[in-house]
Design a protein around this motif. Structure first.
Motif, PDB file in Angstrom:
ATOM      1  N   LEU A 397       0.854  -1.181   0.000  1.00 43.11           N
ATOM      2  CA  LEU A 397       0.000   0.000   0.000  1.00 43.11           C
ATOM      3  C   LEU A 397       0.894   1.235   0.000  1.00 43.11           C
ATOM      4  N   THR A 398       0.618   2.188  -0.866  1.00 41.91           N
ATOM      5  CA  THR A 398       1.464   3.372  -0.951  1.00 41.91           C
ATOM      6  C   THR A 398       0.651   4.586  -1.370  1.00 41.91           C
ATOM      7  N   THR A 399       1.109   5.754  -0.936  1.00 43.65           N
ATOM      8  CA  THR A 399       0.505   7.013  -1.380  1.00 43.65           C
ATOM      9  C   THR A 399       1.470   7.818  -2.246  1.00 43.65           C
ATOM     10  N   ARG A 400       2.737   7.406  -2.318  1.00 39.65           N
ATOM     11  CA  ARG A 400       3.746   8.213  -3.012  1.00 39.65           C
ATOM     12  C   ARG A 400       4.567   7.444  -4.058  1.00 39.65           C
ATOM     13  N   ALA A 401       4.654   6.120  -3.923  1.00 42.84           N
ATOM     14  CA  ALA A 401       5.642   5.374  -4.723  1.00 42.84           C
ATOM     15  C   ALA A 401       5.002   4.489  -5.781  1.00 42.84           C
ATOM     16  N   GLN A 402       3.878   4.932  -6.347  1.00 42.18           N
ATOM     17  CA  GLN A 402       3.178   4.096  -7.331  1.00 42.18           C
ATOM     18  C   GLN A 402       4.073   3.702  -8.505  1.00 42.18           C
ATOM     19  N   HIS A 403       4.782   4.650  -9.073  1.00 43.34           N
ATOM     20  CA  HIS A 403       5.592   4.376 -10.257  1.00 43.34           C
ATOM     21  C   HIS A 403       6.716   3.385  -9.950  1.00 43.34           C
ATOM     22  N   TRP A 404       7.280   3.492  -8.751  1.00 42.79           N
ATOM     23  CA  TRP A 404       8.369   2.578  -8.381  1.00 42.79           C
ATOM     24  C   TRP A 404       7.856   1.141  -8.331  1.00 42.79           C
ATOM     25  N   PHE A 405       6.701   0.941  -7.731  1.00 46.96           N
ATOM     26  CA  PHE A 405       6.158  -0.411  -7.636  1.00 46.96           C
ATOM     27  C   PHE A 405       5.816  -0.978  -9.018  1.00 46.96           C
ATOM     28  N   VAL A 406       5.283  -0.139  -9.888  1.00 46.90           N
ATOM     29  CA  VAL A 406       4.988  -0.596 -11.247  1.00 46.90           C
ATOM     30  C   VAL A 406       6.283  -1.032 -11.940  1.00 46.90           C
ATOM     31  N   PHE A 410       4.851  -4.797 -10.115  1.00 45.00           N
ATOM     32  CA  PHE A 410       3.571  -4.805  -9.415  1.00 45.00           C
ATOM     33  C   PHE A 410       2.479  -4.264 -10.354  1.00 45.00           C
ATOM     34  N   ARG A 411       1.251  -4.662 -10.067  1.00 42.24           N
ATOM     35  CA  ARG A 411       0.092  -4.129 -10.786  1.00 42.24           C
ATOM     36  C   ARG A 411      -0.911  -3.571  -9.795  1.00 42.24           C
ATOM     37  N   GLU A 412      -1.549  -2.482 -10.199  1.00 43.59           N
ATOM     38  CA  GLU A 412      -2.526  -1.870  -9.296  1.00 43.59           C
ATOM     39  C   GLU A 412      -3.720  -2.816  -9.106  1.00 43.59           C
ATOM     40  N   ALA A 413      -4.228  -2.844  -7.867  1.00 41.22           N
ATOM     41  CA  ALA A 413      -5.337  -3.740  -7.529  1.00 41.22           C
ATOM     42  C   ALA A 413      -6.366  -3.000  -6.692  1.00 41.22           C
ATOM     43  N   ASP A 414      -7.483  -3.654  -6.490  1.00 40.47           N
ATOM     44  CA  ASP A 414      -8.570  -3.069  -5.704  1.00 40.47           C
ATOM     45  C   ASP A 414      -8.458  -3.543  -4.258  1.00 40.47           C
ATOM     46  N   VAL A 415      -9.164  -2.837  -3.360  1.00 41.08           N
ATOM     47  CA  VAL A 415      -9.152  -3.228  -1.949  1.00 41.08           C
ATOM     48  C   VAL A 415      -9.636  -4.665  -1.782  1.00 41.08           C
ATOM     49  N   SER A 416     -10.518  -5.085  -2.641  1.00 39.32           N
ATOM     50  CA  SER A 416     -11.061  -6.447  -2.532  1.00 39.32           C
ATOM     51  C   SER A 416     -10.008  -7.519  -2.778  1.00 39.32           C
ATOM     52  N   ALA A 417      -8.882  -7.136  -3.363  1.00 36.81           N
ATOM     53  CA  ALA A 417      -7.805  -8.100  -3.609  1.00 36.81           C
ATOM     54  C   ALA A 417      -6.980  -8.378  -2.352  1.00 36.81           C
ATOM     55  N   LEU A 418      -7.190  -7.561  -1.305  1.00 38.62           N
ATOM     56  CA  LEU A 418      -6.447  -7.756  -0.060  1.00 38.62           C
ATOM     57  C   LEU A 418      -7.015  -8.936   0.721  1.00 38.62           C
TER      58      LEU A 418
END
Length: 439
Positions: A397-406, A410-418
């Motif tokens: 979970l991140t608020t600042r490092a989206q591009h780094w994880f991609v 990593f791929r963006e997911a929904d809360v339901s994937a947790l």
């Protein structure tokens, strides 16, 4: 009475020095420098002030000096010409007289500077005692490739026990660039070789060598850290300054001979001795037998270092706040990267065994090391740990490092994937982005 312009910065710096003071007390440092440093009177005086401070902190000091410019000046004044081969002076009879004179004069001048004690000066109350003597047994270089080096010698033996006795007595030991044979001959020695040999004989904790230029990379940027293997590779490449190559060879021999660390320091950098020894980044080139950074499982003793690393990121909202008690309880989940004993990176892995998933959290790297690939190394370590536990996916979970994880797959997911338990803890107000990766 004047006031400090930035008292908070001074206090913060002074406190940060404390670990070095504790670590260095009672340690043996050998400091080697050429006559070029001595020739710059004001710069050398400030260097002596720094030596005084090291002695006051309980560091056992051996100073090894050279005298090339002083010898050159005397020979020139008498109408004699200097001759060199492979960077070494060919010391004929006339040159040997100049060598003796320079060694004697420099000894007196250095001792005089170390004997200062004027009020309102850095030397006030110092009372440094200096010991010097015939600690170096020497032998002639001889004839090499058809060149007779005459009274130029090499170190045959160092009386380390005698030097150690002087250090135990609390004295600063001064070793000149000359050595003596059993037959009473005097030989002119390269100060770098003397410093290296003395450091090995004492098994010194540090050897500091002053040089005109530091080893550099292809962009001509100074290299601030080298392992012995990296230094050996550098020696095989062209383009390095001649003296830098010479001191590199001395450094490698010293490390092989039991010296813990070697520091190459620019003689032109103001306050270089203190900056190299009492700051984490330093200003010179530190050479060690093994890498100074390592990735490992965190221990309870690391809690303070991890807190110091993550607190600025918690303050700006990048990381969720963790107090000491929580961190102590979860320390087994953490991996850390330490650099020369300082925690510069951390990451935690929280498994959800039923879903065969795990959360990557609290990934942080100190600002000065964010281009060193430490974040990627921590991620790989956590992924390896996850695989050992037969975990199939990792999320963050991140608020600042989206591009780094991609960029790390990593791929963006929904809360339901947790995992269900983690969904229940999701902070909708914070609104963190979720990224997931199969491993």
């Amino acid at each position: 009475m004047g006031t400090l312009p930035h008292p908070e910065a001074f206090v913060r710096w002074f406190r940060q020095v404390a670990p070095y003071v504790h670590a260095f007390r009672g340690r043996t440092f050998v400091i080697g420098f050429g006559g070029e440093l001595v020739a710059e009177r004001s710069r050398f005086t400030r260097f002596v002030h720094d030596v005084n401070l090291l002695a006051a902190l309980g560091i056992r000091l051996v100073l090894v000096h050279g005298a090339r410019p002083q010898i050159e000046a005397e020979l020139k004044a008498k109408g004699h010409r200097s001759r060199y081969a492979k960077g070494l002076r060919i010391t004929d009879a006339a040159s040997l007289v100049a060598v003796k004179h320079a060694a004697g004069v420099l000894r007196v001048e250095i001792e005089a500077l170390l004997s200062q004690g004027l009020p309102n000066s850095p030397m006030a109350g110092a009372q440094i005692r200096v010991a010097s003597g015939n600690y170096i047994a020497a032998q002639p270089v001889g004839v090499v490739d058809g060149v007779d080096y005459q009274f130029t010698g090499t170190v045959r033996k160092v009386d380390g026990a005698a030097i150690a006795r002087r250090l135990e007595a609390g004295e600063v030991v001064l070793v000149p660039h000359v050595g003596y044979s059993p037959t009473g001959e005097v030989f002119n020695l390269a100060w770098e070789d003397v410093a290296e040999s003395v450091a090995m004989a004492l098994r010194a904790d540090k050897l500091l060598l002053f040089t005109d230029q530091l080893p550099a990379n292809r962009r001509d940027e100074p290299l601030h850290e080298l392992t012995a293997r990296e230094a050996e590779t550098l020696l095989k490449k062209d383009g390095q300054p001649l003296h830098a190559m010479r001191v590199l060879r001395c450094a490698l021999r010293a490390l092989a001979g039991g010296v813990a660390r070697v520091h190459l320091v620019s003689r032109r950098a103001e306050g270089a001795t203190l900056l190299e020894l009492f700051t984490h980044s330093g200003v010179g080139t530190m050479i060690t037998a093994d890498p100074v950074q390592r990735l490992r499982q965190a221990k309870i003793e690391d809690v303070g270092g991890i807190l110091a690393l993550i607190e600025p990121l918690e303050a700006d909202g990048t990381l969720v706040k963790r107090n000491r008690e929580r961190l102590e309880g979860e320390i087994g989940n953490f991996q850390v990267i330490e650099h020369d004993g300082v925690i510069v990176g951390c990451a935690a892995l929280y498994p959800f065994a039923e879903e065969k998933s795990a959360e990557l959290a609290c990934l942080a790297v100190a600002p000065d090391y964010r281009d060193a690939g430490y974040g990627e190394r921590l991620l790989r370590a956590c992924e390896a740990s996850a695989k050992e536990r037969r975990i199939r996916s990792v999320f963050a979970l991140t608020t600042r490092a989206q591009h780094w994880f991609v960029a790390q797959g990593f791929r963006e997911a929904d809360v339901s994937a947790l995992p269900e338990k983690r969904q229940a803890l999701y902070n909708w107000k914070r609104g963190s982005k979720i990224f997931r990766k199969r491993i």
